[in-house]
Design a protein around this motif. Structure first.
Motif, PDB file in Angstrom:
ATOM      1  N   UNK A 106       0.815  -1.220   0.000  1.00 30.03           N
ATOM      2  CA  UNK A 106       0.000   0.000   0.000  1.00 30.03           C
ATOM      3  C   UNK A 106       0.844   1.263   0.000  1.00 30.03           C
ATOM      4  N   UNK A 107       0.319   2.284  -0.638  1.00 27.45           N
ATOM      5  CA  UNK A 107       1.036   3.562  -0.700  1.00 27.45           C
ATOM      6  C   UNK A 107       0.872   4.368   0.576  1.00 27.45           C
ATOM      7  N   UNK A 108      -0.236   4.160   1.293  1.00 26.78           N
ATOM      8  CA  UNK A 108      -0.489   4.912   2.511  1.00 26.78           C
ATOM      9  C   UNK A 108      -1.468   4.136   3.387  1.00 26.78           C
ATOM     10  N   UNK A 109      -1.810   4.713   4.542  1.00 23.66           N
ATOM     11  CA  UNK A 109      -2.688   4.017   5.479  1.00 23.66           C
ATOM     12  C   UNK A 109      -4.082   3.790   4.909  1.00 23.66           C
ATOM     13  N   UNK A 110      -4.595   4.778   4.188  1.00 24.87           N
ATOM     14  CA  UNK A 110      -5.921   4.624   3.615  1.00 24.87           C
ATOM     15  C   UNK A 110      -5.981   3.483   2.617  1.00 24.87           C
ATOM     16  N   UNK A 111      -4.953   3.377   1.786  1.00 25.02           N
ATOM     17  CA  UNK A 111      -4.889   2.293   0.816  1.00 25.02           C
ATOM     18  C   UNK A 111      -4.783   0.943   1.522  1.00 25.02           C
ATOM     19  N   UNK A 112      -3.972   0.899   2.571  1.00 25.66           N
ATOM     20  CA  UNK A 112      -3.812  -0.342   3.331  1.00 25.66           C
ATOM     21  C   UNK A 112      -5.129  -0.772   3.963  1.00 25.66           C
ATOM     22  N   UNK A 113      -5.861   0.198   4.525  1.00 26.04           N
ATOM     23  CA  UNK A 113      -7.135  -0.124   5.174  1.00 26.04           C
ATOM     24  C   UNK A 113      -8.143  -0.653   4.150  1.00 26.04           C
ATOM     25  N   UNK A 114      -8.166  -0.015   2.998  1.00 22.42           N
ATOM     26  CA  UNK A 114      -9.096  -0.456   1.956  1.00 22.42           C
ATOM     27  C   UNK A 114      -8.719  -1.852   1.444  1.00 22.42           C
ATOM     28  N   UNK A 115      -7.427  -2.118   1.314  1.00 21.61           N
ATOM     29  CA  UNK A 115      -6.965  -3.431   0.847  1.00 21.61           C
ATOM     30  C   UNK A 115      -7.382  -4.514   1.839  1.00 21.61           C
ATOM     31  N   UNK A 116      -7.175  -4.280   3.108  1.00 21.82           N
ATOM     32  CA  UNK A 116      -7.531  -5.270   4.129  1.00 21.82           C
ATOM     33  C   UNK A 116      -9.037  -5.517   4.149  1.00 21.82           C
ATOM     34  N   UNK A 117      -9.818  -4.428   4.037  1.00 20.53           N
ATOM     35  CA  UNK A 117     -11.272  -4.578   4.052  1.00 20.53           C
ATOM     36  C   UNK A 117     -11.771  -5.353   2.842  1.00 20.53           C
ATOM     37  N   UNK A 118     -11.058  -5.239   1.722  1.00 18.47           N
ATOM     38  CA  UNK A 118     -11.479  -5.949   0.513  1.00 18.47           C
ATOM     39  C   UNK A 118     -11.206  -7.446   0.601  1.00 18.47           C
ATOM     40  N   UNK A 119     -10.048  -7.815   1.152  1.00 18.42           N
ATOM     41  CA  UNK A 119      -9.603  -9.197   1.071  1.00 18.42           C
ATOM     42  C   UNK A 119      -9.779 -10.002   2.353  1.00 18.42           C
ATOM     43  N   UNK A 120     -10.013  -9.328   3.481  1.00 14.71           N
ATOM     44  CA  UNK A 120     -10.077 -10.042   4.753  1.00 14.71           C
ATOM     45  C   UNK A 120     -11.405  -9.814   5.467  1.00 14.71           C
ATOM     46  N   UNK A 121     -11.757 -10.746   6.320  1.00 14.95           N
ATOM     47  CA  UNK A 121     -12.972 -10.689   7.145  1.00 14.95           C
ATOM     48  C   UNK A 121     -12.565 -10.668   8.618  1.00 14.95           C
ATOM     49  N   UNK A 122     -13.084  -9.718   9.414  1.00 17.05           N
ATOM     50  CA  UNK A 122     -12.762  -9.719  10.842  1.00 17.05           C
ATOM     51  C   UNK A 122     -13.601 -10.737  11.617  1.00 17.05           C
ATOM     52  N   UNK A 123     -12.964 -11.394  12.585  1.00 18.05           N
ATOM     53  CA  UNK A 123     -13.607 -12.364  13.467  1.00 18.05           C
ATOM     54  C   UNK A 123     -13.277 -12.009  14.907  1.00 18.05           C
ATOM     55  N   UNK A 124     -14.297 -11.901  15.735  1.00 15.80           N
ATOM     56  CA  UNK A 124     -14.054 -11.682  17.170  1.00 15.80           C
ATOM     57  C   UNK A 124     -13.537 -12.981  17.789  1.00 15.80           C
ATOM     58  N   UNK A 125     -12.438 -12.881  18.539  1.00 11.73           N
ATOM     59  CA  UNK A 125     -11.864 -14.054  19.197  1.00 11.73           C
ATOM     60  C   UNK A 125     -12.413 -14.141  20.619  1.00 11.73           C
TER      61      UNK A 125
END
Length: 388
Positions: A106-125
């Motif tokens: 990612x080029x910056x934090x916003x890009x990184x956040x968008x990339x993670x949201x696109x490819x990953x799913x959050x799970x509460x542990x």
């Protein structure tokens, strides 16, 4: 671990500017950090969810990104070196996401956040019974002055493993290594270096690895790493717990700085305190050409200061990005950030349990030695893949 009464694996580590992308070929055994004297007790459990995933020691429940406190405030791009390092040893289901992480920095934090949201799913542990609150401790990589040959105040040896066949199993205790001729003989010639303070030697053993600012016999100086190479197979006993049991410290005040202060006030009892822990850890010396590279965790990749944690692998697989919701030691300042599960330790047991890698040096020691904070965790997993 914190690791004083309840410390850290593994070694430590904080601050790695560059992380190797290739997987390491050998993985050291996890260090033996002590278990916490007191666990943070959970509050209200969550009821079972129909779409939850049951793991060996945890339950994962899918949630929306809005459940992650502080998600939009983290400098998310800083996690990429740790994430890419773990992708050198990807968990099942991570091949495609890891390939993209390698190719799409990612080029910056916003890009990184968008990339993670696109490819990953959050799970509460959660714990298997639905408890969501747990414990965060800290660990670090000690940096200790040492000399190659004993002289002056530098009289405390650090050892490599005894020669094969010279030590039974379990091996001699710490006290026996100090007092029995046969035990002393098993370590003769195995000295790597000498330090001035026996508590520095203990600290290196508790953390499992460290750095030496080493003065050679010719007077030259260099920085080397001590890596975990085994132990005497005796049980670990916390010196912090030993002090609490004797009324020298309380549970509220017990910390690594407090242990050091007690030792300065009671130099005649330091040996007695050290002998209370029968375990002796042995090391091997490794070169440290790049001081910005952290020690390897149990996953076999270098740890990144502030972005790597040790976990219970029965709760969270190595290489998993984890959203951490805790606080900094000695303050109510939130510590909410994305980290990667890359290490473990004998005291890191339970669903909602993390040992936070602070790095190396005095500041890291101060933070890690006092960290014992409430914790909540969310794991990030590739979309469309069921957590393994």
């Amino acid at each position: 671990m914190p690791w004083i009464l309840a410390p850290r694996r593994h070694r430590v580590a904080a601050g790695v500017a560059a992380v190797l992308l290739a997987a390491c070929t050998s993985v050291p055994l996890p260090p033996e950090r002590p278990a916490p004297v007191e666990e943070v007790r959970p509050t209200v459990p969550h009821p079972p969810a129909a779409n939850a995933v049951e793991r060996a020691r945890s339950r994962w429940v899918p949630v929306d990104w809005t459940e992650l406190p502080g998600w939009n405030d983290d400098r998310i791009a800083e996690v990429w070196p740790a994430l890419r390092a773990s992708c050198g040893r990807p968990a099942p289901g991570w091949a495609e996401v890891c390939a993209r992480a390698m190719l799409e920095p990612p080029a910056d934090d916003g890009t990184a956040r968008a990339w993670l949201a696109r490819w990953l799913q959050p799970w509460r542990v959660e714990a298997p019974d639905g408890q969501v609150d747990g414990l965060a401790t800290g660990y670090f990589e000690p940096l200790v002055e040492a000399v190659r040959q004993p002289r002056g105040e530098f009289r405390v040896p650090l050892y490599g493993p005894p020669a094969p066949g010279t030590m039974a199993k379990p091996g001699w205790t710490r006290q026996q290594f100090d007092t029995l001729p046969a035990a002393k003989a098993a370590l003769r010639g195995r000295e790597i270096a000498w330090v001035a303070d026996p508590l520095d030697a203990l600290l290196l053993q508790v953390q499992g690895s460290g750095r030496l600012a080493l003065t050679e016999a010719d007077g030259s100086r260099r920085l080397v790493r001590l890596a975990f190479a085994g132990h005497n197979e005796q049980p670990y006993k916390s010196v912090g717990r030993w002090l609490v049991e004797r009324g020298e410290l309380t549970l509220d005040t017990a910390s690594w700085p407090a242990i050091r202060a007690w030792a300065r006030r009671n130099p005649q009892r330091v040996q007695e305190m050290l002998w209370a822990n029968p375990r002796v850890v042995f090391f091997r010396e490794e070169p440290l050409p790049d001081p910005s590279i952290g020690p390897r965790g149990a996953q076999g990749v270098p740890l990144v200061p502030g972005r790597s944690i040790a976990v219970d692998a029965g709760s969270i697989p190595y290489g998993t990005p984890v959203w951490l919701d805790t606080t900094e030691p000695l303050s109510a300042t939130p510590l909410r950030r994305l980290v990667v599960a890359q290490d473990t330790g004998s005291a890191i047991v339970g669903a909602v349990r993390a040992d936070y890698f602070w790095g190396w040096g005095a500041d890291a020691e101060a933070q890690a030695g006092r960290m014992k904070q409430p914790l909540r965790l969310w794991a990030l997993w590739p979309r469309g893949a069921r957590p393994q």
